[in-house]
Write a protein that holds these residues in place. Structure first.
Motif, PDB file in Angstrom:
ATOM      1  N   SER A  66     -47.929  -4.948  18.339  1.00 51.84           N
ATOM      2  CA  SER A  66     -49.042  -4.680  17.430  1.00 51.84           C
ATOM      3  C   SER A  66     -49.231  -3.186  17.213  1.00 51.84           C
ATOM      4  O   SER A  66     -49.618  -2.762  16.123  1.00 51.84           O
ATOM      5  CB  SER A  66     -50.334  -5.338  17.935  1.00 51.84           C
ATOM      6  N   HIS A  67     -48.941  -2.373  18.223  1.00 54.21           N
ATOM      7  CA  HIS A  67     -49.005  -0.915  18.048  1.00 54.21           C
ATOM      8  C   HIS A  67     -47.980  -0.455  17.010  1.00 54.21           C
ATOM      9  O   HIS A  67     -48.300   0.387  16.155  1.00 54.21           O
ATOM     10  CB  HIS A  67     -48.721  -0.196  19.365  1.00 54.21           C
ATOM     11  N   LEU A  68     -46.781  -0.973  17.094  1.00 54.16           N
ATOM     12  CA  LEU A  68     -45.747  -0.580  16.119  1.00 54.16           C
ATOM     13  C   LEU A  68     -46.138  -1.001  14.711  1.00 54.16           C
ATOM     14  O   LEU A  68     -45.970  -0.243  13.752  1.00 54.16           O
ATOM     15  CB  LEU A  68     -44.393  -1.170  16.516  1.00 54.16           C
ATOM     16  N   TRP A  69     -46.679  -2.203  14.572  1.00 51.82           N
ATOM     17  CA  TRP A  69     -47.156  -2.631  13.258  1.00 51.82           C
ATOM     18  C   TRP A  69     -48.224  -1.670  12.751  1.00 51.82           C
ATOM     19  O   TRP A  69     -48.179  -1.235  11.601  1.00 51.82           O
ATOM     20  CB  TRP A  69     -47.709  -4.056  13.322  1.00 51.82           C
ATOM     21  N   ALA A  70     -49.197  -1.346  13.595  1.00 52.53           N
ATOM     22  CA  ALA A  70     -50.290  -0.462  13.197  1.00 52.53           C
ATOM     23  C   ALA A  70     -49.761   0.892  12.740  1.00 52.53           C
ATOM     24  O   ALA A  70     -50.168   1.410  11.691  1.00 52.53           O
ATOM     25  CB  ALA A  70     -51.278  -0.290  14.351  1.00 52.53           C
ATOM     26  N   MET A  71     -48.860   1.461  13.502  1.00 51.86           N
ATOM     27  CA  MET A  71     -48.302   2.765  13.127  1.00 51.86           C
ATOM     28  C   MET A  71     -47.553   2.672  11.803  1.00 51.86           C
ATOM     29  O   MET A  71     -47.624   3.578  10.966  1.00 51.86           O
ATOM     30  CB  MET A  71     -47.383   3.289  14.239  1.00 51.86           C
ATOM     31  N   SER A  72     -46.857   1.568  11.589  1.00 48.26           N
ATOM     32  CA  SER A  72     -46.098   1.412  10.343  1.00 48.26           C
ATOM     33  C   SER A  72     -47.011   1.263   9.130  1.00 48.26           C
ATOM     34  O   SER A  72     -46.606   1.531   8.002  1.00 48.26           O
ATOM     35  CB  SER A  72     -45.132   0.223  10.429  1.00 48.26           C
ATOM     36  N   PHE A 103     -38.939   1.213  13.493  1.00 44.67           N
ATOM     37  CA  PHE A 103     -39.709   0.018  13.146  1.00 44.67           C
ATOM     38  C   PHE A 103     -40.047   0.019  11.662  1.00 44.67           C
ATOM     39  O   PHE A 103     -39.897  -0.997  10.982  1.00 44.67           O
ATOM     40  CB  PHE A 103     -40.984  -0.057  13.996  1.00 44.67           C
ATOM     41  N   GLU A 104     -40.491   1.154  11.152  1.00 41.12           N
ATOM     42  CA  GLU A 104     -40.814   1.258   9.730  1.00 41.12           C
ATOM     43  C   GLU A 104     -39.598   0.956   8.865  1.00 41.12           C
ATOM     44  O   GLU A 104     -39.695   0.212   7.880  1.00 41.12           O
ATOM     45  CB  GLU A 104     -41.360   2.650   9.398  1.00 41.12           C
ATOM     46  N   ALA A 105     -38.455   1.522   9.217  1.00 40.01           N
ATOM     47  CA  ALA A 105     -37.226   1.265   8.452  1.00 40.01           C
ATOM     48  C   ALA A 105     -36.863  -0.211   8.518  1.00 40.01           C
ATOM     49  O   ALA A 105     -36.485  -0.816   7.507  1.00 40.01           O
ATOM     50  CB  ALA A 105     -36.085   2.132   8.997  1.00 40.01           C
ATOM     51  N   THR A 106     -36.995  -0.808   9.693  1.00 46.90           N
ATOM     52  CA  THR A 106     -36.711  -2.231   9.853  1.00 46.90           C
ATOM     53  C   THR A 106     -37.594  -3.068   8.943  1.00 46.90           C
ATOM     54  O   THR A 106     -37.118  -3.980   8.261  1.00 46.90           O
ATOM     55  CB  THR A 106     -36.905  -2.648  11.328  1.00 46.90           C
TER      56      THR A 106
END
Length: 142
Positions: free
Chosen positions: A101-107, A79-82
Motif C-alpha cells: 500500500s505504501h508503494l501504491w500511495a507513492m505512485s 513500481f511506478e514504471a510497472t
C-alpha cells in the motif's frame, strides 16, 4: 485470503499462497505484484513458486521486493514504471499489505491529492498519515 481494495483497479493483501492465485485469476485479477523479499519467507511461498502459480493461472507476475524500512526512490520508480506497463486489476501483496500500500500511495502522489491517497488507504485499513511528508516530497519532485 484477505483482500483490501484500495481502488477498483488495485488491491493489496497480506501474504497469499500459490493456491490463492487461481482464485485471484477467477476473480478477474490480471496482474500479481509480489513485494515480499524471498529472505522473509519459506520456499513454498518464494518468488519462484508464486511466479509459477501466476503463469499457471494466466496472470502476469512481477517481483519487486520491498525490504522493511527501505522505501527507496529506485523501488518507487520501479513500481511506478510497472504500474504503467501492466494490465489491471492488480493485486499486490507483502507480509501484511502495508508495504504494497505504501508503494501504491507513492505512485499516486502527484496524480491524486494526498488527502485522497490517505483516505483511500484508510478505507482499506492502512494508516498512511505518517507517509504524508514522503508523499508531499515525491509530489514536489515530479
Amino acid at each position: 485470503m484477505e483482500l483490501r481494495q484500495i481502488t477498483p483497479e488495485f488491491a493489496v493483501a497480506p501474504q497469499i499462497t500459490p493456491e490463492d492465485v487461481a482464485e485471484l485469476a477467477r476473480m478477474g485479477y490480471r496482474t500479481l505484484i509480489n513485494n515480499r523479499p524471498d529472505e522473509e519467507i519459506e520456499a513454498q511461498l518464494d518468488s519462484r513458486a508464486m511466479a509459477e502459480a501466476a503463469a499457471a493461472s494466466g496472470m502476469a507476475y512481477i517481483h519487486l521486493p520491498y525490504y522493511p524500512g527501505a522505501l527507496t526512490p529506485d523501488l518507487v520508480a520501479a513500481f511506478e514504471a510497472t504500474m504503467t506497463q501492466i494490465e489491471g486489476p492488480v493485486l499486490a501483496y507483502c507480509r501484511s499489505g502495508t508495504r504494497s500500500s505504501h508503494l501504491w500511495a507513492m505512485s499516486e502522489a502527484g496524480s491524486r491529492p494526498i488527502d485522497e491517497i490517505v483516505s483511500l488507504a484508510a478505507k482499506a485499513g492502512y494508516d498512511h498519515s505518517g507517509l504524508v511528508p514522503l508523499l508531499a516530497q515525491h509530489e514536489a519532485d515530479r
